[in-house]
Structures are given as structure tokens and as C-alpha cells.
Design an enzyme around this catalytic site. Structure first.
Site, short mmCIF file in Angstrom:
data_model
loop_
_atom_site.label_atom_id
_atom_site.label_comp_id
_atom_site.label_asym_id
_atom_site.label_seq_id
_atom_site.Cartn_x
_atom_site.Cartn_y
_atom_site.Cartn_z
N LYS A 222 63.10 32.62 21.39
CA LYS A 222 64.30 33.41 21.06
C LYS A 222 65.33 32.57 20.31
O LYS A 222 65.34 31.34 20.38
CB LYS A 222 64.87 34.04 22.32
CG LYS A 222 63.93 35.17 22.76
CD LYS A 222 64.51 36.13 23.73
CE LYS A 222 63.49 37.26 23.92
NZ LYS A 222 63.69 38.00 25.14
N ARG A 262 57.50 35.38 30.56
CA ARG A 262 56.84 36.09 29.46
C ARG A 262 56.86 35.13 28.27
O ARG A 262 57.93 34.79 27.77
CB ARG A 262 57.60 37.38 29.16
CG ARG A 262 57.01 38.22 28.05
CD ARG A 262 57.86 39.46 27.81
NE ARG A 262 57.35 40.25 26.72
CZ ARG A 262 57.59 39.98 25.43
NH1 ARG A 262 58.33 38.95 25.09
NH2 ARG A 262 57.08 40.76 24.48
#
Ligand code: PMM
Length: 281
Positions: A222, A262
Site C-alpha cells: 500500500k 492479506r
């Protein structure tokens, strides 16, 4: 883990679960286009499974900031054949979708978990579908679709507001008939959140435990990691070079006792989790 084991309930492993990401999209920020064909996605999923992923998360809609939504038919075409092939091999599969039509088709194709990044806000019928199929349900914190989510990145106390909003979504899921031992929450790093919001949520992660359900964290690749690791000229670290930092986050998350992570690269995070488990043994 097999799909059968997941159908029997959320896994009770002595370590966090590793969810491997397979985005069957042309435009995801993290791996857009790399696994966009059915065959490439199936092969990638098989590879992540071989590396030790406990479950594969198959997604057909990019949620990167500003992304436009695919048609329902496009999303179905992307994910269903991949899920059918991987689940058909006995691999546990989760579907990353906010749409009930896709959730139904995915569960019928063998998925055992619905990972709804909107926590049922985008399409409230997703929760009914999950309940009818007895599937597990990941409720992520979310405020708006990708085109406008960053306009909603405003909080007085990010942890408290995320926790309260998640609590409401959990209540809605239980009201729709989802069994409370099939629920997982996720703070939704990057979704209507600035980098500082993400860091504060990570720093205060244990405060989410009062929700009483397992916690999943998705930090992999991210942009807040890209910003943290920016070069001397201020340019963010490229997406594919954020893995070492993510392994550091997996390590801390595992020490804090999260239920799962994840990730796009399974082996490195699983190695880190094994180290933590052995250390804490
Ligand atoms: N992040 C993305 C997509 N799906 N699902 C959950 N539960 N948690 C997340 O943080 C999350 C998600 C962002 O896109 P990616 O598939 O490229 O990582």
C-alpha cells in the site's frame, strides 16, 4: 488449508492465517494486469498455495483510489472461472467482492469466504447471501467507493470511529443471519484513510479486540509504505519494492496476535510468522 476445513469454521491455527492475493484485474495498483487472464490467475493462485497460503483471495474489481467499477458481468467473468479451478483443486478460496451477484456465483463455484471491502455498505444483499450459504465473512472498514473515498478520510479519533463503524456492520451482519463465529474484521488500511490514519490504526490495533472477532490486516504494497520508504527526491518507493517493509509489518502484527494477514507475497510473510510463532512458543 483445504476448502473443507474452512467450511467447518474459521481455522484455529497456532499462528496467523496467510491470505494470498490474486487480483484478476487490469488495473489494481498492486499487481494490475499481471494476472488478468484466467490462466495466469489460476497459475499464480496455485503458486501462492504451493508457497503455503492458507487461503487465496480472488478479486475482480480494483479498489485503488479513483478506480472506476467494472460491470457485474465483467467481474463475474474475471473471478468465477479462477475460483472454480482453484476451489476444484481443494484450495480454500475467498472472493473479494462488494456485489451480491458475484458473492453468489463465487460461493457456488466453491469459495468459502466473502471478503467484502465495504462491509455490506455497497450492497446490503451480500450479507444475506453469506448467511444463506453459511460462509465466513470479512467485514472491512469502508466509507465510500474508490472515486470518492479520500474525501471521507476525516476523523477526530480514527481508531474509535473505525471501531464504532465496524461494530455497526457486524451488528448488521448478525441481523442478516451471519453466524457470529464466521465473522472477521479488517481496519481497511488505505480506504478513506491517510498514511497517518493507517499508522495510528496499526499502533492501536489491539484496541479493535473489543469487537470480539478475529482481526485481518491488509497492508501489502500500500501507498503508505511507499511514502514511508520514499527516496531522497521524495518519490515513493515503487509498489513491487515494498515487500521487506511489509514483512516487518507482518512480524509486528503476528506478535500482536492478529488472526490473519492479506499479502501479495506469501512466502516471506509466512516465514516471518513462523519465526514469531517459534519465538513466542
Ligand atoms: N485491500 C485491498 C483489496 N482488498 N481486502 C481486505 N480485507 N483488506 C484490505 O486491506 C484490502 C482488501 C487493496 O487492493 P489490493 O488487492 O491491490 O491489495
Amino acid at each position: 488449508m483445504s476448502s473443507e476445513a474452512w467450511r467447518a469454521g474459521l481455522p484455529e491455527l497456532p499462528r496467523p492465517v496467510v491470505m494470498g492475493v490474486v487480483n484478476v484485474t487490469p488495473d489494481s495498483f498492486s499487481d494490475g494486469g499481471r494476472w488478468a487472464t484466467t490462466d495466469a490467475a489460476i497459475a499464480h493462485g496455485a503458486e501462492l498455495h504451493a508457497e503455503g497460503a492458507d487461503i487465496l483471495d480472488i478479486g475482480g474489481e480494483s479498489t485503488r483510489p479513483g478506480a472506476t467499477r467494472p460491470l457485474v458481468a465483467e467481474e463475474l467473468d474475471r473471478v468465477v472461472p479462477v475460483i472454480r479451478a482453484l476451489a476444484g483443486d481443494g484450495i480454500a478460496v475467498s472472493v473479494d467482492t462488494m456485489r451480491h451477484e458475484v458473492a453468489v456465483a463465487a460461493l457456488e463455484a466453491g469459495a468459502v469466504v466473502v471478503n467484502d471491502v465495504s462491509g455490506g455498505l455497497a450492497d446490503s444483499r451480500v450479507m444475506q447471501v453469506v448467511a444463506e450459504h453459511g460462509a465466513a465473512y470479512v467485514v472491512m472498514h469502508w466509507r465510500a467507493h474508490s472515486t470518492e473515498m479520500q474525501q471521507h478520510a476525516s476523523y477526530d479519533d480514527v481508531l474509535v470511529e473505525v471501531r464504532d463503524e465496524l461494530a455497526q456492520r457486524l451488528e448488521a451482519a448478525v441481523a442478516a443471519g451471519v453466524a457470529d463465529d464466521r465473522l472477521v474484521v479488517d481496519p481497511g488500511l488505505g480506504f478513506a484513510k491517510t498514511a497517518d490514519h493507517n499508522w495510528e490504526l496499526l499502533q492501536r490495533l489491539p484496541e479493535l479486540e473489543t469487537l470480539g472477532v478475529p482481526i485481518l490486516v491488509g497492508s501489502s504494497r500500500k501507498s503508505f509504505l511507499g511514502t514511508l520508504l520514499a527516496g531522497p527526491d521524495g518519490s515513493p518507493r515503487p509498489v513491487l519494492d515494498r515487500e521487506d517493509a511489509n514483512v516487518a509489518l507482518t512480524t509486528i502484527a503476528a506478535i500482536q496476535g492478529v488472526w490473519g494477514v492479506r499479502v501479495h507475497e506469501v512466502r516471506a510473510s509466512l516465514d516471518a510468522i513462523r519465526v514469531v510463532s517459534r519465538w513466542l512458543d
